[in-house]
Design an enzyme around this catalytic site. Structure first.
Site, PDB file in Angstrom:
ATOM      1  N   SER A 240       0.850  -1.191   0.000  1.00 59.07           N
ATOM      2  CA  SER A 240       0.000   0.000   0.000  1.00 59.07           C
ATOM      3  C   SER A 240       0.886   1.242   0.000  1.00 59.07           C
ATOM      4  O   SER A 240       2.118   1.151   0.039  1.00 59.07           O
ATOM      5  CB  SER A 240      -0.916   0.007   1.225  1.00 59.07           C
ATOM      6  OG  SER A 240      -0.153   0.178   2.411  1.00 59.07           O
ATOM      7  N   LYS A 241       0.250   2.410   0.001  1.00 62.61           N
ATOM      8  CA  LYS A 241       0.994   3.667  -0.080  1.00 62.61           C
ATOM      9  C   LYS A 241       1.956   3.852   1.084  1.00 62.61           C
ATOM     10  O   LYS A 241       2.985   4.518   0.950  1.00 62.61           O
ATOM     11  CB  LYS A 241       0.014   4.842  -0.140  1.00 62.61           C
ATOM     12  CG  LYS A 241      -0.750   4.933  -1.452  1.00 62.61           C
ATOM     13  CD  LYS A 241      -1.685   6.126  -1.474  1.00 62.61           C
ATOM     14  CE  LYS A 241      -2.428   6.208  -2.796  1.00 62.61           C
ATOM     15  NZ  LYS A 241      -3.368   7.343  -2.842  1.00 62.61           N
ATOM     16  N   ARG A 242       1.628   3.255   2.218  1.00 60.54           N
ATOM     17  CA  ARG A 242       2.517   3.438   3.366  1.00 60.54           C
ATOM     18  C   ARG A 242       3.889   2.780   3.157  1.00 60.54           C
ATOM     19  O   ARG A 242       4.860   3.104   3.852  1.00 60.54           O
ATOM     20  CB  ARG A 242       1.867   2.880   4.640  1.00 60.54           C
ATOM     21  CG  ARG A 242       1.777   1.365   4.697  1.00 60.54           C
ATOM     22  CD  ARG A 242       1.179   0.891   6.028  1.00 60.54           C
ATOM     23  NE  ARG A 242       1.060  -0.542   6.072  1.00 60.54           N
ATOM     24  CZ  ARG A 242       0.059  -1.249   5.560  1.00 60.54           C
ATOM     25  NH1 ARG A 242      -0.910  -0.613   4.935  1.00 60.54           N
ATOM     26  NH2 ARG A 242       0.020  -2.572   5.647  1.00 60.54           N
ATOM     27  N   GLY A 244       5.575   3.061   0.390  1.00 65.97           N
ATOM     28  CA  GLY A 244       6.361   3.852  -0.549  1.00 65.97           C
ATOM     29  C   GLY A 244       5.811   3.750  -1.954  1.00 65.97           C
ATOM     30  O   GLY A 244       4.609   3.601  -2.163  1.00 65.97           O
TER      31      GLY A 244
END
Length: 467
Positions: A240-242, A244
Site C-alpha cells: 500500500s501507499k505506506r 512507498g
C-alpha cells in the site's frame, strides 16, 4: 502441433501502472514470447466514472519503458459492450440466464434475509414464468448458476481449488441500464481474443470460479488459469501507499533502470535456483508459470537497489552519462559540453558508487562545483596545515609539466612518486589535494578524481587553493 500460447495484460485505467500489475504483465509477456506466442493488451475501461485517459497513457508508457511490447492495438473493453450484451442474450436464449426485475431495494432486502438465514441469495425471478414479466419495467440479466455440486478450478499456480456452488449466487451479467459486468466482459473478451492462459493476481481467484461457469454454459473452452500471489510490503502486509512507491513511473523517476526493475520483479514470486541477476534473454529461456511460488513475495527495497546496481555497472560510459544527465540537471546543475565530457570520463568510477541513476547527484557532485571552490568546515582543515597550500602548488606544477593525463592510474602513480620524492607518506599529501579538488564532497580516488575533472579543471582548482 500444439496451439500457440496467447496471454494478455488487462489493467483498469484508474491510475498509474501498479508495481504488482507490472510484474503480472512481465510474467504474461515472458510466457508468451518464450513460446513464440502472442501477448495482448486490453484496457478494462467499462467503469466510465473512474476512467482516466491519462492513466491509459501512463500504463502504456510504463509497459513501453519496461520493454514489454504487445501484439496489435490495445483493446478497449468498453468499445466491445455490444458484443458482451450479445453473449448475455445468447445465454438467455439457452436458458442459462434469466431476466431479474428486482429493484435495488428488493435485492438488498433479499440479501439481508439470505445472510440471516445463512442460505444462498436467489432471485424469485430465476424460475418464474416469463409470461409474468412486467411490461416496460427495467431488468438485469442474471446468470443461472448451478445450485449443487462444486466448481473446480485447476490452477497452474494454486493447484486444484474447489468452490461449493451453493456459495456462488446468480451474478448479474447485464445491469438494468444494459451495461455488462466485469465477469461477463472478461470471459467474452478472453474468448474472442483467443487467450489461452490467464495469468493474473490471486485476488481474482474467486472470479475464476464464476468465469469458468460462464465458459462452460457457453460451451467455450476454459483457458488455463494461473493466479499469482500478490506482492506484500517488507512488513508482510498487502502493498500500500505506506510502503512507498507503488507505480512504475515512481521507480523510473527515482533512477531505477527498466532492466533492473524487471529483473527484481521477476524474482518476486519466481526463482531459478539461487540466481539473482537474470537478464531478459535468460528469463525467456527459464521462465515457466509452473515455477511461480504460492506464497506472497515481499518487496525488499535494498535488494532492488542491489539488483539495479548491477545493471548500472553494465552501462557503457556514454550511456551512463546520457541516462544520468536528466537527474543531474533536475538537481540544478547545468551540463554544458565540458561538464558532459567530465561526466563521461567519471562514469567508470561513478557507476561503482551508484545503485540508481539518481545517486549520481551526490556521487558526482564534485564535478559540478563552481570555481573557486568554497572550502569550508572539515574540508578546510587539511589546507590550513602549515605548508599545505605550498604542497598543493608543487603538485600542480608536477601535474602541469610531467604527469600523464591519459588515465587515472598514471595520475595516481605520479602522485605517489611525488610523495616519495619528498619523503612524505601519501596521507600527508592526499587530504590537502582532495580538499582543493572537491571541497570535501564525496569523490573517487585522487587519480580518478583528477582524470574525471580533466587537466584544465583540475589545475585550475589546484591553482585557486595553492599558496
Amino acid at each position: 502441433m500444439s496451439e500457440p500460447v496467447v496471454t494478455r495484460f488487462a489493467p483498469s485505467p484508474t491510475g498509474y501502472l501498479h508495481i504488482g500489475g507490472a510484474r503480472t504483465a512481465l510474467f504474461n509477456w515472458l510466457y508468451a514470447r518464450a513460446r513464440g506466442g502472442r501477448f495482448l493488451l486490453r484496457i478494462e475501461d467499462t467503469d466510465r466514472a473512474r476512467h482516466n485517459e491519462a492513466a491509459v497513457a501512463a500504463i502504456i508508457d510504463g509497459l513501453s519503458w519496461l520493454g514489454l511490447d504487445w501484439d496489435g492495438e490495445p483493446v478497449s473493453q468498453y468499445a466491445r459492450r455490444d458484443r458482451h450484451a450479445e453473449v448475455a442474450h445468447a445465454l438467455l436464449d439457452k436458458g442459462a440466464a434469466y431476466r431479474c426485475y428486482m429493484t435495488p431495494e428488493e435485492t438488498e432486502a433479499a440479501r439481508e434475509r439470505a445472510r440471516a438465514e445463512q442460505v444462498r441469495f436467489e432471485s424469485p425471478w430465476r424460475d418464474a414464468d416469463p409470461a409474468r414479466a412486467p411490461a416496460d419495467r427495467p431488468f438485469a440479466v442474471r446468470f443461472k448458476a448451478p445450485r449443487a455440486g462444486e466448481t473446480i478450478v485447476r490452477d497452474a499456480v494454486q493447484g486444484e481449488v474447489r468452490f461449493p456452488n451453493d456459495a456462488l449466487d446468480d451474478l448479474i451479467l447485464l445491469r438494468s441500464d444494459g451495461a455488462p459486468t466485469y465477469n461477463l466482459a472478461v470471459v467474452v473478451d478472453d474468448h474472442d481474443m483467443g487467450v489461452t492462459h490467464v495469468v493474473r493476481g490471486d485476488d481474482h481467484l474467486n472470479n475464476a470460479a464464476r468465469q469458468q461457469q460462464i465458459y462452460e454454459a457457453l460451451g467455450w473452452r476454459v483457458p488455463v488459469f494461473a493466479h499469482v500471489p500478490l506482492i506484500h510490503g517488507p512488513d508482510g502486509k498487502k502493498l500500500s501507499k505506506r510502503h512507498g512507491a507503488l507505480g512504475v513511473e515512481a521507480y523510473r523517476d527515482d533512477g531505477f533502470l527498466p532492466e533492473g526493475l524487471a529483473n527484481y520483479l521477476l524474482r518476486l514470486g519466481w526463482s531459478h535456483g539461487d540466481d539473482e541477476i537474470i537478464p531478459r534473454e535468460r528469463a525467456l529461456e527459464w521462465f515457466d508459470i509452473a515455477d511461480i511460488n504460492k506464497a506472497p513475495a515481499r518487496l525488499d527495497f535494498e535488494k532492488l537497489r542491489h539488483v539495479n546496481a548491477h545493471y548500472v555497472r553494465t552501462l557503457t560510459d556514454d550511456a551512463f552519462a546520457e541516462k544520468a544527465a536528466p537527474f543531474i540537471e533536475a538537481a540544478g546543475h547545468a551540463l554544458d559540453e565540458e561538464r558532459r565530457a567530465m561526466l563521461v570520463r567519471a562514469a567508470p568510477f561513478l557507476k561503482e558508487r551508484c545503485a540508481t541513476l539518481k545517486d549520481v547527484v551526490e556521487a558526482g557532485a564534485f564535478l559540478f562545483l563552481a570555481r573557486p571552490l568554497a572550502v569550508e568546515g572539515k574540508a578546510a582543515k587539511p589546507l590550513q596545515k602549515e605548508g599545505a597550500r605550498a604542497l598543493v602548488k608543487d603538485v600542480a606544477a608536477l601535474l602541469t609539466n610531467e604527469a600523464d593525463w591519459s588515465d587515472a592510474a598514471a595520475l595516481d602513480e605520479a602522485l605517489r612518486n611525488f610523495a616519495e620524492s619528498r619523503g612524505l607518506g601519501f596521507g600527508q599529501v592526499g587530504p590537502a589535494l582532495r580538499a582543493a579538488l572537491t571541497a570535501g564532497r564525496p569523490a573517487p580516488g585522487l587519480g580518478e578524481t583528477l582524470y574525471s575533472l580533466g587537466r584544465a579543471e583540475s589545475l585550475a582548482r589546484l591553482a585557486d587553493q595553492a599558496g
